[in-house]
Design a protein around this motif. Sequence first.
Motif, PDB file in Angstrom:
ATOM      1  N   ARG A  38     -94.464   1.166-107.437  1.00 45.43           N
ATOM      2  CA  ARG A  38     -94.031   1.757-106.169  1.00 45.43           C
ATOM      3  C   ARG A  38     -92.426   2.405-106.424  1.00 45.43           C
ATOM      4  NH1 ARG A  38     -95.773  -3.886-104.721  1.00 45.43           N
ATOM      5  NH2 ARG A  38     -93.598  -4.100-104.566  1.00 45.43           N
ATOM      6  N   LEU A  39     -91.724   2.138-107.067  1.00 46.50           N
ATOM      7  CA  LEU A  39     -90.474   2.581-107.386  1.00 46.50           C
ATOM      8  C   LEU A  39     -90.281   3.911-107.720  1.00 46.50           C
ATOM      9  CD1 LEU A  39     -87.396   1.410-107.848  1.00 46.50           C
ATOM     10  CD2 LEU A  39     -88.043   1.155-110.417  1.00 46.50           C
ATOM     11  N   ASN A  40     -89.466   4.668-106.950  1.00 39.91           N
ATOM     12  CA  ASN A  40     -89.277   5.990-107.179  1.00 39.91           C
ATOM     13  C   ASN A  40     -90.617   6.745-107.036  1.00 39.91           C
ATOM     14  OD1 ASN A  40     -86.627   5.854-107.436  1.00 39.91           O
ATOM     15  ND2 ASN A  40     -86.705   5.510-109.777  1.00 39.91           N
ATOM     16  N   GLY A  41     -91.614   6.222-106.350  1.00 42.63           N
ATOM     17  CA  GLY A  41     -92.923   7.190-105.961  1.00 42.63           C
ATOM     18  C   GLY A  41     -93.467   7.379-107.432  1.00 42.63           C
ATOM     19  N   PRO A  60     -97.413  11.856-113.652  1.00 44.36           N
ATOM     20  CA  PRO A  60     -96.064  11.773-113.483  1.00 44.36           C
ATOM     21  C   PRO A  60     -95.482  12.939-112.836  1.00 44.36           C
ATOM     22  CG  PRO A  60     -96.334  12.055-115.623  1.00 44.36           C
ATOM     23  CD  PRO A  60     -97.874  11.843-115.278  1.00 44.36           C
ATOM     24  N   SER A  61     -94.464  12.859-111.938  1.00 39.05           N
ATOM     25  CA  SER A  61     -93.882  13.852-111.338  1.00 39.05           C
ATOM     26  C   SER A  61     -92.947  14.713-112.637  1.00 39.05           C
ATOM     27  CB  SER A  61     -92.870  13.345-110.247  1.00 39.05           C
ATOM     28  OG  SER A  61     -91.734  12.780-110.964  1.00 39.05           O
ATOM     29  N   ASP A  62     -92.555  15.945-111.955  1.00 41.63           N
ATOM     30  CA  ASP A  62     -91.870  16.983-113.255  1.00 41.63           C
ATOM     31  C   ASP A  62     -90.558  16.268-113.569  1.00 41.63           C
ATOM     32  OD1 ASP A  62     -94.034  18.677-113.165  1.00 41.63           O
ATOM     33  OD2 ASP A  62     -92.766  20.113-111.476  1.00 41.63           O
ATOM     34  N   TRP A  63     -89.846  15.599-112.415  1.00 43.30           N
ATOM     35  CA  TRP A  63     -88.721  14.814-112.805  1.00 43.30           C
ATOM     36  C   TRP A  63     -88.719  13.865-113.726  1.00 43.30           C
ATOM     37  CZ3 TRP A  63     -87.887   9.775-112.354  1.00 43.30           C
ATOM     38  CH2 TRP A  63     -88.605   9.045-111.643  1.00 43.30           C
ATOM     39  N   TRP A  64     -89.947  13.013-113.770  1.00 46.46           N
ATOM     40  CA  TRP A  64     -90.352  11.929-114.544  1.00 46.46           C
ATOM     41  C   TRP A  64     -90.157  12.507-115.919  1.00 46.46           C
ATOM     42  CZ3 TRP A  64     -93.191   9.590-118.358  1.00 46.46           C
ATOM     43  CH2 TRP A  64     -93.027   8.381-118.476  1.00 46.46           C
ATOM     44  N   ILE A  65     -91.109  13.613-116.220  1.00 47.83           N
ATOM     45  CA  ILE A  65     -91.224  14.119-117.416  1.00 47.83           C
ATOM     46  C   ILE A  65     -89.940  14.709-118.134  1.00 47.83           C
ATOM     47  CG2 ILE A  65     -92.524  15.936-118.862  1.00 47.83           C
ATOM     48  CD1 ILE A  65     -94.790  15.557-116.737  1.00 47.83           C
ATOM     49  N   GLU A  77     -91.874  -4.451-108.657  1.00 47.38           N
ATOM     50  CA  GLU A  77     -91.833  -2.959-108.561  1.00 47.38           C
ATOM     51  C   GLU A  77     -93.293  -2.548-108.276  1.00 47.38           C
ATOM     52  OE1 GLU A  77     -87.612  -2.275-110.814  1.00 47.38           O
ATOM     53  OE2 GLU A  77     -89.737  -2.093-111.939  1.00 47.38           O
ATOM     54  N   ILE A  78     -94.115  -3.299-108.579  1.00 45.52           N
ATOM     55  CA  ILE A  78     -95.705  -2.905-108.544  1.00 45.52           C
ATOM     56  C   ILE A  78     -96.732  -3.614-107.760  1.00 45.52           C
ATOM     57  CG2 ILE A  78     -95.147  -2.435-111.256  1.00 45.52           C
ATOM     58  CD1 ILE A  78     -97.042  -4.846-111.888  1.00 45.52           C
ATOM     59  N   ALA A  79     -97.804  -2.882-107.784  1.00 42.76           N
ATOM     60  CA  ALA A  79     -98.816  -3.539-106.895  1.00 42.76           C
ATOM     61  C   ALA A  79    -100.205  -3.259-107.671  1.00 42.76           C
ATOM     62  CB  ALA A  79     -98.994  -2.829-105.596  1.00 42.76           C
ATOM     63  N   LEU A  80    -101.058  -4.130-107.650  1.00 38.55           N
ATOM     64  CA  LEU A  80    -102.415  -4.082-108.627  1.00 38.55           C
ATOM     65  C   LEU A  80    -103.314  -2.976-107.731  1.00 38.55           C
ATOM     66  CD1 LEU A  80    -103.077  -7.785-109.247  1.00 38.55           C
ATOM     67  CD2 LEU A  80    -102.092  -6.170-110.479  1.00 38.55           C
TER      68      LEU A  80
END
Length: 103
Positions: A42-45, A70-75, A93-96
Motif C-alpha cells: 500500500r505504501l507509495n502505491g 512497478p512505476s517508472d519512478w520506482w525503477i 504497509e501490506i495487505a494479503l
Amino acid sequence: MNIHFERHETVPAYTRNLTSKDQIKWSAEFEVPAIGADILIRLNGIGRARVVGYATQGGYLGVMSVPCTPSDWWIRQNGPPTPDNAALAFGAEIALLSSKEPP
C-alpha cells in the motif's frame, strides 16, 4: 536489539507485541506471508508484489518482495525489480492478496 538490515531465507522468530524490546516484531494482524505469496504494498502505491524472502530492520520483520508492475519512478529509484533487488515492506504497509485476484 540490532537495528541493522539483515536478510532471512525463512521467517525468524517474532512477536506481534509491538512494545517488545528483545524480540523481532511483526506489525500486521495476519500471519507472515509465505515466499511466493502475492501481496499488495500500500505504501507509495507500489501495488501488487510477490514475496521472495524476509528481512529484519530496526527490530521489525518485513517481507522482501518484487513489484509486479512497478512505476517508472520506482525503477528510476531502485532499478529493475528482481529477487536480488527486492523491496522491503513491513506488515503494516501490506495487505494479503489471493493469487487469483487480478492485478
